[in-house]
Design a protein around this motif. Structure first.
Motif, PDB file in Angstrom:
ATOM      1  N   UNK A  97       0.830  -1.203   0.000  1.00 22.89           N
ATOM      2  CA  UNK A  97       0.000   0.000   0.000  1.00 22.89           C
ATOM      3  C   UNK A  97       0.861   1.248   0.000  1.00 22.89           C
ATOM      4  N   UNK A  98       1.992   1.222   0.693  1.00 27.21           N
ATOM      5  CA  UNK A  98       2.872   2.395   0.704  1.00 27.21           C
ATOM      6  C   UNK A  98       3.270   2.781  -0.718  1.00 27.21           C
ATOM      7  N   UNK A  99       3.610   1.777  -1.540  1.00 29.05           N
ATOM      8  CA  UNK A  99       3.955   2.054  -2.930  1.00 29.05           C
ATOM      9  C   UNK A  99       2.733   2.539  -3.703  1.00 29.05           C
ATOM     10  N   UNK A 100       1.585   1.922  -3.476  1.00 31.16           N
ATOM     11  CA  UNK A 100       0.388   2.290  -4.238  1.00 31.16           C
ATOM     12  C   UNK A 100      -0.114   3.687  -3.879  1.00 31.16           C
ATOM     13  N   UNK A 101       0.133   4.132  -2.668  1.00 34.68           N
ATOM     14  CA  UNK A 101      -0.205   5.523  -2.344  1.00 34.68           C
ATOM     15  C   UNK A 101       0.638   6.486  -3.184  1.00 34.68           C
ATOM     16  N   UNK A 125      10.813   3.473   5.073  1.00 34.91           N
ATOM     17  CA  UNK A 125       9.551   2.731   5.006  1.00 34.91           C
ATOM     18  C   UNK A 125       8.795   2.739   6.322  1.00 34.91           C
ATOM     19  N   UNK A 126       9.500   2.585   7.440  1.00 33.51           N
ATOM     20  CA  UNK A 126       8.825   2.567   8.746  1.00 33.51           C
ATOM     21  C   UNK A 126       8.141   3.897   9.029  1.00 33.51           C
ATOM     22  N   UNK A 127       8.824   4.995   8.729  1.00 34.12           N
ATOM     23  CA  UNK A 127       8.220   6.314   8.974  1.00 34.12           C
ATOM     24  C   UNK A 127       7.048   6.557   8.036  1.00 34.12           C
ATOM     25  N   UNK A 128       7.200   6.180   6.762  1.00 31.93           N
ATOM     26  CA  UNK A 128       6.110   6.371   5.808  1.00 31.93           C
ATOM     27  C   UNK A 128       4.864   5.612   6.258  1.00 31.93           C
ATOM     28  N   UNK A 129       5.034   4.347   6.649  1.00 29.22           N
ATOM     29  CA  UNK A 129       3.897   3.544   7.099  1.00 29.22           C
ATOM     30  C   UNK A 129       3.256   4.167   8.327  1.00 29.22           C
ATOM     31  N   UNK A 130       4.067   4.636   9.269  1.00 31.93           N
ATOM     32  CA  UNK A 130       3.525   5.245  10.488  1.00 31.93           C
ATOM     33  C   UNK A 130       2.720   6.496  10.175  1.00 31.93           C
ATOM     34  N   UNK A 131       3.237   7.333   9.283  1.00 24.81           N
ATOM     35  CA  UNK A 131       2.625   8.640   9.039  1.00 24.81           C
ATOM     36  C   UNK A 131       1.519   8.614   7.991  1.00 24.81           C
ATOM     37  N   UNK A 132       1.613   7.707   7.022  1.00 26.33           N
ATOM     38  CA  UNK A 132       0.668   7.724   5.909  1.00 26.33           C
ATOM     39  C   UNK A 132      -0.366   6.595   5.970  1.00 26.33           C
ATOM     40  N   UNK A 133      -0.107   5.565   6.786  1.00 26.31           N
ATOM     41  CA  UNK A 133      -1.030   4.432   6.841  1.00 26.31           C
ATOM     42  C   UNK A 133      -1.525   4.197   8.269  1.00 26.31           C
ATOM     43  N   UNK A 134      -0.642   3.861   9.176  1.00 25.71           N
ATOM     44  CA  UNK A 134      -1.067   3.532  10.536  1.00 25.71           C
ATOM     45  C   UNK A 134      -1.816   4.692  11.180  1.00 25.71           C
ATOM     46  N   UNK A 135      -1.276   5.895  11.089  1.00 25.75           N
ATOM     47  CA  UNK A 135      -1.930   7.052  11.691  1.00 25.75           C
ATOM     48  C   UNK A 135      -3.283   7.365  11.085  1.00 25.75           C
ATOM     49  N   UNK A 136      -3.347   7.614   9.760  1.00 32.69           N
ATOM     50  CA  UNK A 136      -4.636   7.928   9.135  1.00 32.69           C
ATOM     51  C   UNK A 136      -5.672   6.816   9.245  1.00 32.69           C
ATOM     52  N   UNK A 137      -5.237   5.564   9.237  1.00 30.37           N
ATOM     53  CA  UNK A 137      -6.169   4.441   9.315  1.00 30.37           C
ATOM     54  C   UNK A 137      -6.583   4.113  10.745  1.00 30.37           C
ATOM     55  N   UNK A 138      -5.905   4.701  11.727  1.00 31.47           N
ATOM     56  CA  UNK A 138      -6.178   4.334  13.113  1.00 31.47           C
ATOM     57  C   UNK A 138      -5.782   2.905  13.415  1.00 31.47           C
ATOM     58  N   UNK A 139      -4.701   2.449  12.774  1.00 35.02           N
ATOM     59  CA  UNK A 139      -4.270   1.054  12.865  1.00 35.02           C
ATOM     60  C   UNK A 139      -3.050   0.941  13.770  1.00 35.02           C
ATOM     61  N   UNK A 140      -3.167   0.131  14.799  1.00 34.91           N
ATOM     62  CA  UNK A 140      -2.082  -0.047  15.750  1.00 34.91           C
ATOM     63  C   UNK A 140      -1.127  -1.111  15.226  1.00 34.91           C
ATOM     64  N   UNK A 141      -0.157  -0.666  14.420  1.00 36.11           N
ATOM     65  CA  UNK A 141       0.886  -1.564  13.926  1.00 36.11           C
ATOM     66  C   UNK A 141       2.064  -0.746  13.438  1.00 36.11           C
ATOM     67  N   UNK A 142       3.185  -1.424  13.214  1.00 40.19           N
ATOM     68  CA  UNK A 142       4.343  -0.710  12.708  1.00 40.19           C
ATOM     69  C   UNK A 142       5.559  -1.594  12.527  1.00 40.19           C
ATOM     70  N   UNK A 143       6.555  -1.019  11.833  1.00 39.30           N
ATOM     71  CA  UNK A 143       7.876  -1.608  11.667  1.00 39.30           C
ATOM     72  C   UNK A 143       8.878  -0.784  12.481  1.00 39.30           C
TER      73      UNK A 143
END
Length: 346
Positions: A71-75, A169-187
């Protein structure tokens, strides 16, 4: 330890499926129409069985991670920063493999194995492993053969994210996916999140042997280098939890993963992910598959990803359900199969 959590009316059979085989540390979440209708957990966070599994417990979910980095790439595709048919080399000049972004997303890049033998310590060296991949010769012409890129997938896609966006990648996922989605996960977890992690264990001492491929096979070669991805001393360590291995070391709650799929079903990028791109034999999985852009697509129209040891998360658009099951006790997929049957009885 008894199961804790909540189950809405109409989902009692799902609780029964979850309760049928306690793993000594697992959780299940189901979201329908944006509402959490099942949120269950059982067992302990630690192998000594002293710390109860709670709603904040994170666990390594292995390949369930792959759709997140996809998803990070597809965004970036949605934003016009990168195109599916761009050569990877356009954005990563050192890359010599000839694959396109689409090939990387669909496990057809021909690079299912890290080419240089490395010790477990290499998981902490992002640049080293990416340089190994950049110089690797594909095992097949890109786009011709599917073989799940078991450990290499996250570095192929994550380095594209880093090259195009500039963030790790870890920062991108945290800021663009986990945060906006309200999803508790990360690298790449920090100290506070590492303290929430469950300890993995095997369902039996022979679990690694039961899940090994034939000597020399793609499956065996793909999971044995760098060392440690199936070694409890490694995957329960600070080294692993603090590293970014986006193919396999997402640490997540079940609710966090269910929220991820619930959000995807409501966004155009979810439909993009769930469009069939490759149909045929996968040389890592050893069976016929349908790959979308980062997810497996099932005959009933559901899509998502399973992870080594019995973890799974998926979207079921026909029933407007997002489902995630996570466990610290690595075994098989019998619990997931029971849950799926309870959700969609024949």
């Amino acid at each position: 330890m008894a199961t804790n959590g909540v189950v809405d009316n109409g989902f009692e059979a799902v609780r029964e499926a979850f309760d049928a085989e306690p793993r000594g540390g697992s959780a299940l979440a189901v979201i329908r129409g944006g509402k959490v209708v099942v949120d269950l957990r059982e067992g302990w966070r630690d192998a000594a069985r002293t710390v109860p599994w709670d709603e904040e417990t994170l666990v390594n979910v292995y390949s369930v991670a792959k759709p997140v980095i996809a998803l990070a790439v597809l965004l970036l595709v949605e934003r016009g920063r990168i195109a599916l048919d761009d050569p990877v080399k356009r954005h990563w000049p050192e890359f010599t493999g000839g694959a396109s972004v689409r090939h990387a997303l669909t496990h057809t890049a021909g690079l299912p194995v890290f080419p240089v033998p490395r010790p477990a310590e290499a998981w902490a060296d992002w640049g080293l492993l990416c340089a190994d991949l950049a110089a690797a010769t594909p095992e097949w012409p890109p786009g011709t053969v599917a073989a799940e890129h078991a450990l290499t997938y996250g570095h192929l896609l994550g380095e594209l994210v880093r090259r195009v966006d500039g963030r790790s990648p870890a920062r991108f996922v945290a800021e663009e996916i986990a945060g906006p989605f309200g999803a508790d996960f990360g690298f790449g977890l920090g100290a506070d999140d590492q303290r929430r992690c469950a300890e993995l264990e095997f369902d039996a001492p022979d679990w690694p042997e039961r899940n090994a491929g034939e000597p020399g096979s793609v499956r065996t070669r793909a999971v044995e280098n760098p060392a440690g991805a199936r070694d409890l001393a490694v995957v329960n360590s600070e080294l692993w939890r603090s590293a970014s291995v986006p193919a396999v070391n997402l640490h997540a709650t079940a609710v966090g993963l269910a929220r991820f799929y619930d959000e995807l079903m409501r966004r155009p990028v979810g439909a993009m992910m769930a469009t069939a791109e490759f149909e045929g034999f996968d040389h890592f999985i050893g069976s016929e598959v349908v790959w979308g852009l980062g997810v497996q697509i099932e005959p009933d129209g559901s899509w998502g990803m399973g992870g080594l040891g019995g973890n799974a998360a998926w979207a079921d658009p026909a029933h407007d359900l997002a489902i995630a099951y996570v466990t610290r006790r690595l075994g098989d997929f019998t619990t997931v199969d029971r849950i799926e049957q309870a959700l969609n009885p024949a």
